[in-house]
Design a protein around this motif. Structure first.
Motif, PDB file in Angstrom:
ATOM      1  N   ALA A 290      34.772  31.066  -3.271  1.00  0.00           N
ATOM      2  CA  ALA A 290      36.143  31.614  -2.456  1.00  0.00           C
ATOM      3  C   ALA A 290      37.472  31.629  -3.328  1.00  0.00           C
ATOM      4  O   ALA A 290      38.111  32.441  -3.671  1.00  0.00           O
ATOM      5  N   LEU A 291      37.439  30.397  -3.794  1.00  0.00           N
ATOM      6  CA  LEU A 291      38.441  30.131  -4.674  1.00  0.00           C
ATOM      7  C   LEU A 291      38.323  30.881  -6.252  1.00  0.00           C
ATOM      8  O   LEU A 291      39.387  31.332  -6.432  1.00  0.00           O
ATOM      9  N   ALA A 292      37.165  30.696  -6.715  1.00  0.00           N
ATOM     10  CA  ALA A 292      37.005  31.608  -8.010  1.00  0.00           C
ATOM     11  C   ALA A 292      37.206  33.172  -7.707  1.00  0.00           C
ATOM     12  O   ALA A 292      37.777  33.621  -8.880  1.00  0.00           O
ATOM     13  N   ARG A 293      36.661  33.447  -6.463  1.00  0.00           N
ATOM     14  CA  ARG A 293      36.895  34.968  -6.568  1.00  0.00           C
ATOM     15  C   ARG A 293      38.526  34.980  -6.468  1.00  0.00           C
ATOM     16  O   ARG A 293      39.133  36.213  -6.872  1.00  0.00           O
ATOM     17  N   ALA A 294      39.329  34.377  -5.868  1.00  0.00           N
ATOM     18  CA  ALA A 294      40.712  34.686  -5.520  1.00  0.00           C
ATOM     19  C   ALA A 294      41.434  34.485  -6.975  1.00  0.00           C
ATOM     20  O   ALA A 294      42.330  34.956  -7.013  1.00  0.00           O
ATOM     21  N   LEU A 295      41.030  33.574  -7.679  1.00  0.00           N
ATOM     22  CA  LEU A 295      41.848  33.268  -9.034  1.00  0.00           C
ATOM     23  C   LEU A 295      41.522  34.434  -9.843  1.00  0.00           C
ATOM     24  O   LEU A 295      42.072  34.363 -11.062  1.00  0.00           O
ATOM     25  N   ALA A 296      40.230  34.792 -10.005  1.00  0.00           N
ATOM     26  CA  ALA A 296      39.902  35.939 -11.097  1.00  0.00           C
ATOM     27  C   ALA A 296      40.678  36.861 -11.483  1.00  0.00           C
ATOM     28  O   ALA A 296      40.748  37.153 -12.540  1.00  0.00           O
ATOM     29  N   PRO A 297      41.051  37.633 -10.495  1.00  0.00           N
ATOM     30  CA  PRO A 297      42.406  38.631 -10.884  1.00  0.00           C
ATOM     31  C   PRO A 297      43.458  37.889 -11.628  1.00  0.00           C
ATOM     32  O   PRO A 297      44.224  38.801 -12.215  1.00  0.00           O
ATOM     33  N   LYS A 298      43.763  36.637 -11.416  1.00  0.00           N
ATOM     34  CA  LYS A 298      44.980  35.953 -11.798  1.00  0.00           C
ATOM     35  C   LYS A 298      44.825  35.259 -13.254  1.00  0.00           C
ATOM     36  O   LYS A 298      45.740  34.954 -13.838  1.00  0.00           O
ATOM     37  N   VAL A 299      43.429  35.381 -13.920  1.00  0.00           N
ATOM     38  CA  VAL A 299      43.403  34.842 -15.057  1.00  0.00           C
ATOM     39  C   VAL A 299      43.143  35.866 -16.166  1.00  0.00           C
ATOM     40  O   VAL A 299      43.010  36.880 -16.101  1.00  0.00           O
ATOM     41  N   GLU A 300      43.685  35.299 -17.343  1.00  0.00           N
ATOM     42  CA  GLU A 300      43.511  36.386 -18.363  1.00  0.00           C
ATOM     43  C   GLU A 300      41.962  36.352 -18.925  1.00  0.00           C
ATOM     44  O   GLU A 300      41.659  37.477 -19.626  1.00  0.00           O
ATOM     45  N   HIS A 301      41.160  35.476 -19.099  1.00  0.00           N
ATOM     46  CA  HIS A 301      39.931  35.363 -19.586  1.00  0.00           C
ATOM     47  C   HIS A 301      38.598  34.976 -18.584  1.00  0.00           C
ATOM     48  O   HIS A 301      38.027  36.010 -18.214  1.00  0.00           O
ATOM     49  N   SER A 302      38.663  33.783 -18.028  1.00  0.00           N
ATOM     50  CA  SER A 302      37.214  33.941 -17.141  1.00  0.00           C
ATOM     51  C   SER A 302      37.773  33.041 -15.881  1.00  0.00           C
ATOM     52  O   SER A 302      38.373  31.795 -16.091  1.00  0.00           O
ATOM     53  N   ALA A 303      37.095  33.206 -14.845  1.00  0.00           N
ATOM     54  CA  ALA A 303      37.083  32.218 -13.568  1.00  0.00           C
ATOM     55  C   ALA A 303      35.549  32.100 -13.561  1.00  0.00           C
ATOM     56  O   ALA A 303      34.996  32.597 -13.189  1.00  0.00           O
ATOM     57  N   LEU A 304      35.416  30.513 -13.563  1.00  0.00           N
ATOM     58  CA  LEU A 304      34.149  30.012 -13.702  1.00  0.00           C
ATOM     59  C   LEU A 304      33.935  29.003 -12.437  1.00  0.00           C
ATOM     60  O   LEU A 304      34.716  27.953 -12.104  1.00  0.00           O
ATOM     61  N   GLY A 305      32.731  29.499 -11.351  1.00  0.00           N
ATOM     62  CA  GLY A 305      32.416  28.302 -10.391  1.00  0.00           C
ATOM     63  C   GLY A 305      31.133  27.612 -10.672  1.00  0.00           C
ATOM     64  O   GLY A 305      30.222  28.450 -11.070  1.00  0.00           O
ATOM     65  N   ILE A 306      31.397  26.520 -10.199  1.00  0.00           N
ATOM     66  CA  ILE A 306      29.756  25.778 -10.295  1.00  0.00           C
ATOM     67  C   ILE A 306      29.582  25.031  -9.146  1.00  0.00           C
ATOM     68  O   ILE A 306      30.379  24.707  -8.443  1.00  0.00           O
ATOM     69  N   ASP A 307      28.077  25.063  -8.550  1.00  0.00           N
ATOM     70  CA  ASP A 307      27.640  24.253  -7.654  1.00  0.00           C
ATOM     71  C   ASP A 307      26.354  23.958  -7.753  1.00  0.00           C
ATOM     72  O   ASP A 307      25.669  24.603  -8.474  1.00  0.00           O
ATOM     73  N   ILE A 308      26.021  22.801  -6.928  1.00  0.00           N
ATOM     74  CA  ILE A 308      24.691  22.479  -7.106  1.00  0.00           C
ATOM     75  C   ILE A 308      23.409  23.087  -6.520  1.00  0.00           C
ATOM     76  O   ILE A 308      22.488  23.171  -6.698  1.00  0.00           O
ATOM     77  N   SER A 309      24.315  23.767  -5.541  1.00  0.00           N
ATOM     78  CA  SER A 309      23.154  24.614  -4.675  1.00  0.00           C
ATOM     79  C   SER A 309      23.050  25.876  -5.043  1.00  0.00           C
ATOM     80  O   SER A 309      23.848  26.860  -5.389  1.00  0.00           O
ATOM     81  N   GLU A 310      21.733  26.484  -5.356  1.00  0.00           N
ATOM     82  CA  GLU A 310      21.318  27.613  -5.968  1.00  0.00           C
ATOM     83  C   GLU A 310      21.676  28.652  -4.922  1.00  0.00           C
ATOM     84  O   GLU A 310      22.110  29.914  -5.272  1.00  0.00           O
ATOM     85  N   GLY A 311      21.418  28.430  -3.590  1.00  0.00           N
ATOM     86  CA  GLY A 311      21.739  29.268  -2.565  1.00  0.00           C
ATOM     87  C   GLY A 311      23.132  29.828  -2.485  1.00  0.00           C
ATOM     88  O   GLY A 311      23.533  30.984  -2.179  1.00  0.00           O
ATOM     89  N   MET A 312      24.145  28.785  -2.687  1.00  0.00           N
ATOM     90  CA  MET A 312      25.410  29.035  -2.454  1.00  0.00           C
ATOM     91  C   MET A 312      25.919  29.824  -3.748  1.00  0.00           C
ATOM     92  O   MET A 312      26.625  30.774  -3.690  1.00  0.00           O
ATOM     93  N   ILE A 313      25.354  29.349  -5.191  1.00  0.00           N
ATOM     94  CA  ILE A 313      25.545  30.300  -6.358  1.00  0.00           C
ATOM     95  C   ILE A 313      25.087  31.829  -5.999  1.00  0.00           C
ATOM     96  O   ILE A 313      25.989  32.478  -6.340  1.00  0.00           O
ATOM     97  N   ALA A 314      23.727  31.873  -5.547  1.00  0.00           N
ATOM     98  CA  ALA A 314      23.221  33.417  -5.178  1.00  0.00           C
ATOM     99  C   ALA A 314      24.248  34.298  -4.290  1.00  0.00           C
ATOM    100  O   ALA A 314      24.632  35.534  -4.753  1.00  0.00           O
ATOM    101  N   GLU A 315      24.818  33.696  -3.512  1.00  0.00           N
ATOM    102  CA  GLU A 315      25.922  34.011  -2.446  1.00  0.00           C
ATOM    103  C   GLU A 315      26.972  34.267  -3.035  1.00  0.00           C
ATOM    104  O   GLU A 315      27.797  35.525  -2.620  1.00  0.00           O
TER     105      GLU A 315
END
Length: 237
Positions: free
Chosen positions: A67-92
């Motif tokens: 949620a945070l990475a998606r909200a911030l992505a339009p506000k950054v010049e280069h990249s918004a990266l999200g990391i998580d230990i859960s493969e299921g969460m990353i897929a979603e």
């Protein structure tokens, strides 16, 4: 249980009896329909405050469905990266970013394995603190310091420690006690505790590491009146 599209009581029970990673893998497809997801009001306010300063790269720690990475992505010049230990969460998170047409990137990673070196102008997190045990908190703060460029900021929500006269204090302590018992009886453990990175504890650790700490109270009334937005800045060289 919480929403027609959300998890059932039995699904939550299965999650609670699984490891932290497996539990969130199970929950991921329905996570957006649970109260465990950070409310949109808090996500958008944090993104708004973060955008007060130009950012090239942003890191969302323990991002869940992003949620945070998606909200911030339009506000950054280069990249918004999200990391998580859960493969299921990353897929979603990837699915939701694609559906929304948002250029956010996501990667499976344990935050304690990250080796970023002054790569980000901002690091954010929401909901991660309950998964970080108190002895691990200094290392957590140190990794954030290393990931930030000079002048970079660590932004997150927390609350002051409630007093023992408040019901929320005893509700959190009761939950934590139940989790300790669960982890004694059932292996592997499920790491999730409340009141672990309160405003007081966070401020102490951040100041000790060298951050300049600012605390805001964006919501004076209503459901989020206790919420504090912490902005910890790594000084310029």
């Amino acid at each position: 249980m919480f929403h027609p599209k959300g998890p059932t009581f039995l699904e939550l029970a299965r999650q609670a009896l699984s490891s932290t990673t497996e539990g969130y893998d199970m929950l991921a497809p329905k996570f957006e329909y649970t109260p465990f997801r950070t409310p949109d009001e808090l996500v958008q306010k944090l993104a708004e405050v973060a955008a007060n300063k130009p950012m090239d790269d942003v890191l969302d720690l323990a991002c869940g469905t992003g949620a945070l990475a998606r909200a911030l992505a339009p506000k950054v010049e280069h990249s918004a990266l999200g990391i998580d230990i859960s493969e299921g969460m990353i897929a979603e998170a990837k699915r939701l970013a694609k559906d929304e047409g948002v250029d956010a990137k996501f990667q499976v990673m344990n935050l304690f394995d990250m080796r970023f070196n002054e790569q980000f102008d901002a690091v954010v997190t929401s909901g991660a603190f309950g998964h970080i045990l108190e002895p691990e908190q200094p290392q957590f703060v140190d990794l954030i310091w290393k990931a930030l460029r000079p002048g970079g900021r660590f932004l997150f929500w927390t609350t002051p420690m409630p007093s023992a006269t408040e019901p929320v204090y005893w509700a959190a302590r009761g939950f934590n006690a139940a989790m300790h018992v669960r982890n004694i009886l059932v292996q592997p453990p499920f790491i999730m505790f409340y009141l672990t990175f309160t405003l007081e504890r966070a401020s102490e650790l951040l100041w000790k590491r060298g951050f300049e700490v600012k605390v805001e109270t964006p919501f004076e009334k209503g459901d989020y009146a206790r919420a504090r937005l912490v902005i910890a800045t790594k000084p310029e060289r």
